[in-house]
Design an enzyme around this catalytic site. Structure first.
Site, short mmCIF file in Angstrom:
data_model
loop_
_atom_site.label_atom_id
_atom_site.label_comp_id
_atom_site.label_asym_id
_atom_site.label_seq_id
_atom_site.Cartn_x
_atom_site.Cartn_y
_atom_site.Cartn_z
N CYS A 118 7.28 -46.62 1.48
CA CYS A 118 5.84 -46.38 1.28
C CYS A 118 5.15 -47.51 0.52
CB CYS A 118 5.62 -45.07 0.52
SG CYS A 118 6.44 -43.68 1.28
N HIS A 301 -1.10 -44.90 -3.21
CA HIS A 301 -0.35 -44.28 -2.12
C HIS A 301 -0.70 -42.79 -2.09
CE1 HIS A 301 2.67 -42.93 0.55
NE2 HIS A 301 3.58 -42.60 -0.34
N ASN A 331 0.97 -37.72 4.03
CA ASN A 331 1.69 -38.90 3.57
C ASN A 331 2.10 -39.73 4.80
OD1 ASN A 331 3.54 -40.77 2.66
ND2 ASN A 331 4.66 -39.33 1.37
O1 UT7 Z 1 6.01 -41.07 -0.07
C1 UT7 Z 1 7.30 -40.73 -0.44
C2 UT7 Z 1 7.28 -40.18 -1.77
N1 UT7 Z 1 7.28 -38.73 -1.76
C3 UT7 Z 1 6.63 -38.04 -2.67
O2 UT7 Z 1 5.94 -38.61 -3.47
C4 UT7 Z 1 6.83 -36.57 -2.77
C5 UT7 Z 1 7.01 -36.17 -4.21
N2 UT7 Z 1 7.22 -34.75 -4.37
C6 UT7 Z 1 6.26 -33.84 -4.15
O3 UT7 Z 1 5.16 -34.18 -3.76
C7 UT7 Z 1 6.55 -32.39 -4.45
O4 UT7 Z 1 7.78 -32.29 -5.16
C8 UT7 Z 1 6.60 -31.48 -3.20
C9 UT7 Z 1 5.22 -31.34 -2.62
C10 UT7 Z 1 7.54 -32.08 -2.18
C11 UT7 Z 1 7.10 -30.09 -3.59
O5 UT7 Z 1 6.25 -29.55 -4.59
P1 UT7 Z 1 6.91 -28.90 -5.90
O6 UT7 Z 1 5.80 -28.39 -6.71
O7 UT7 Z 1 7.80 -29.93 -6.53
O8 UT7 Z 1 7.71 -27.69 -5.30
P2 UT7 Z 1 9.28 -27.35 -5.46
O9 UT7 Z 1 10.10 -28.29 -4.67
O10 UT7 Z 1 9.58 -27.19 -6.91
O11 UT7 Z 1 9.35 -25.92 -4.78
C12 UT7 Z 1 8.74 -24.77 -5.38
C13 UT7 Z 1 8.98 -23.59 -4.48
C14 UT7 Z 1 10.43 -23.41 -4.04
O12 UT7 Z 1 10.69 -22.02 -3.96
P3 UT7 Z 1 11.45 -21.26 -5.16
O13 UT7 Z 1 12.77 -21.95 -5.30
O14 UT7 Z 1 10.58 -21.44 -6.38
O15 UT7 Z 1 11.53 -19.86 -4.67
C15 UT7 Z 1 10.48 -23.99 -2.66
O16 UT7 Z 1 11.50 -23.44 -1.87
O17 UT7 Z 1 8.24 -23.75 -3.27
C16 UT7 Z 1 9.11 -23.59 -2.14
N3 UT7 Z 1 8.63 -24.43 -1.05
C17 UT7 Z 1 7.70 -24.01 -0.19
N4 UT7 Z 1 7.00 -22.85 -0.08
C18 UT7 Z 1 6.09 -22.76 0.90
C19 UT7 Z 1 9.00 -25.69 -0.74
N5 UT7 Z 1 8.30 -26.12 0.33
C20 UT7 Z 1 7.47 -25.09 0.68
C21 UT7 Z 1 6.51 -24.92 1.68
N6 UT7 Z 1 5.84 -23.76 1.75
N7 UT7 Z 1 6.21 -25.91 2.57
#
Ligand code: UT7
Length: 374
Positions: A118, A301, A331
């Site tokens: 990225c 980004h 993204n």
């Molecule tokens: O360009 C490359 C660089 N990439 C990035 O910069 C991405 C960086 N990371 C992020 O942007 C975030 O970590 C994400 C958007 C990917 C995820 O957000 P988060 O607030 O960190 O969520 P999480 O991974 O902590 O997940 C929270 C909950 C989980 O459920 P439980 O374990 O709390 O029951 C996940 O399973 O949200 C769940 N979850 C979803 N729920 C509904 C994960 N993806 C989804 C989804 N829809 N699409």
């Protein structure tokens, strides 16, 4: 004197996919995606190649269409260098830059691809500036180098083609697109004032994507093993990082994953990204002696609106200092910054003389920023 941006353009595929549509594929919903990422929709290239997107963006940046922003229209022979930053080229050979060079008829240009995930556009700008400076009048050894006066720097991605559409933690994030900038060496303008690029070890494999062409080879440590070349062996056999991270004995991830898909530990990448972005901004300010108060616009980004909000808070600046283009794009990796930059120029928020920072982070890990005077 310096390397100055004189044109910008972008291209998005025709198909726009709303969050609600994704809820038909995986267990997700619009509210979760918008709240956690700021993304409402993304564009998906169906029947459009990366070269198609790059061509549209480049034509706009060169002033060959009405779509972009440029100080003046250029001729094909004006361009000496094409760099395409991408992790999703249409082919390994010819390069994406070579294909674009051919499409645009840039016969004088040398062309190559660059993979810094990225952060690719930031690396691309840095390389283009270095090549221009190294052949500028007065630079030691300049007459012995390829003359590079103007360059086309492009970020071009079709991330949706390396996305596991059964993985809700990644598939809601990514989109396709291309962004392009034309840069020119100008004896009278300062252009790029400072740059900073950095690689940091991603020791847990928090962000990765395998090659899809890792075919079986009929050799072991002793040499040729003819019996190893069965028909089955000849089919490329790839285990994805997602599969290797799956619990032991589980074949579910392997069966569900495509041959080549992005694996991401979102929280680890989030933590890296939040720190890397502010560090890169501090570095380009320190290297140029420019004060943050004198920066008119930061183009980051577009990975997650929350990461940008975190950076704004850490820098003690309002969100309106930052160009936000993520809502209907998602993204798009290396295409993200040049597309957001094209939005900022086309929207009139960058004016001649303004100090601007472009900043990114990505797989590798890579990170970096460029501070320039418009
Ligand atoms: O360009 C490359 C660089 N990439 C990035 O910069 C991405 C960086 N990371 C992020 O942007 C975030 O970590 C994400 C958007 C990917 C995820 O957000 P988060 O607030 O960190 O969520 P999480 O991974 O902590 O997940 C929270 C909950 C989980 O459920 P439980 O374990 O709390 O029951 C996940 O399973 O949200 C769940 N979850 C979803 N729920 C509904 C994960 N993806 C989804 C989804 N829809 N699409």
């Amino acid at each position: 004197m310096g390397c100055t941006i004189i044109g910008c353009g972008k291209a998005l595929p025709a198909l726009e996919v709303e969050n609600d549509e994704l809820a038909k594929l995986v267990d997700t919903n619009d509210e979760w995606i918008v709240t956690r990422t700021g993304i409402s929709s993304r564009h998906v290239a169906v029947g459009e190649t990366g070269t198609d997107l790059a061509e549209t963006a480049a034509r706009a940046a060169l002033g060959w269409s009405q779509e972009g922003w440029c100080e003046r229209s250029l001729a094909p022979e004006d361009i000496d260098l094409v760099i395409v930053a991408t992790i999703t080229p249409d082919a390994l050979v010819p390069s994406a830059a070579g294909l674009l060079r051919e499409r645009l008829g840039l016969e004088h240009a040398i062309a190559f691809d660059l993979n810094a995930a990225c952060t690719g556009f930031i690396y691309g700008l840095t390389v283009a500036e270095s090549m221009m400076a190294a052949c500028a009048p007065g630079f030691p050894g300049a007459p012995g180098r390829n003359p590079v006066r103007r360059a086309l720097v492009v970020g071009d991605e079709r991330l949706t083609h390396i996305t596991d559409w059964a993985d809700r933690s990644t598939c809601v994030l990514f989109g396709d697109g291309a962004g392009a900038a034309v840069v020119e060496w100008d004896e009278k303008r300062p252009g790029i004032l400072s740059s900073f690029v950095l690689n940091t070890t991603d020791d847990t494999g928090a962000l990765s994507c395998p090659h899809a062409f890792d075919a079986h080879v009929p050799f072991d440590a002793e040499g040729v093993v003819p019996s190893a070349l069965t028909a089955a062996d000849r089919a490329p056999y790839i285990t994805t990082p997602a599969a290797s991270h799956a619990s032991e004995g589980s074949t579910e991830a392997l069966e569900a994953s495509p041959l080549q898909a992005i694996y991401m530990d979102g929280q680890k990448v989030f933590k890296f990204a939040a720190e890397a972005m502010t560090e890169a901004i501090h570095q380009v300010l320190a290297r140029s002696g420019v004060a943050l108060d004198d920066v008119a616009c930061i183009v980051p980004h577009q990975a997650n609106e929350r990461i940008i909000k975190y950076a704004a808070k850490k820098l003690g600046r309002p969100m309106d200092l930052f160009q936000l283009s993520i809502a209907n794009v998602g993204n798009t990796s290396a295409a993200s910054v040049p597309m957001a930059l094209a939005d900022a120029y086309a929207g009139g928020r960058i004016k001649r003389g303004d100090k601007v920072i472009v900043v990114a982070f990505g797989g590798g890990f890579t990170s970096g920023a460029v501070l320039f005077e418009a």
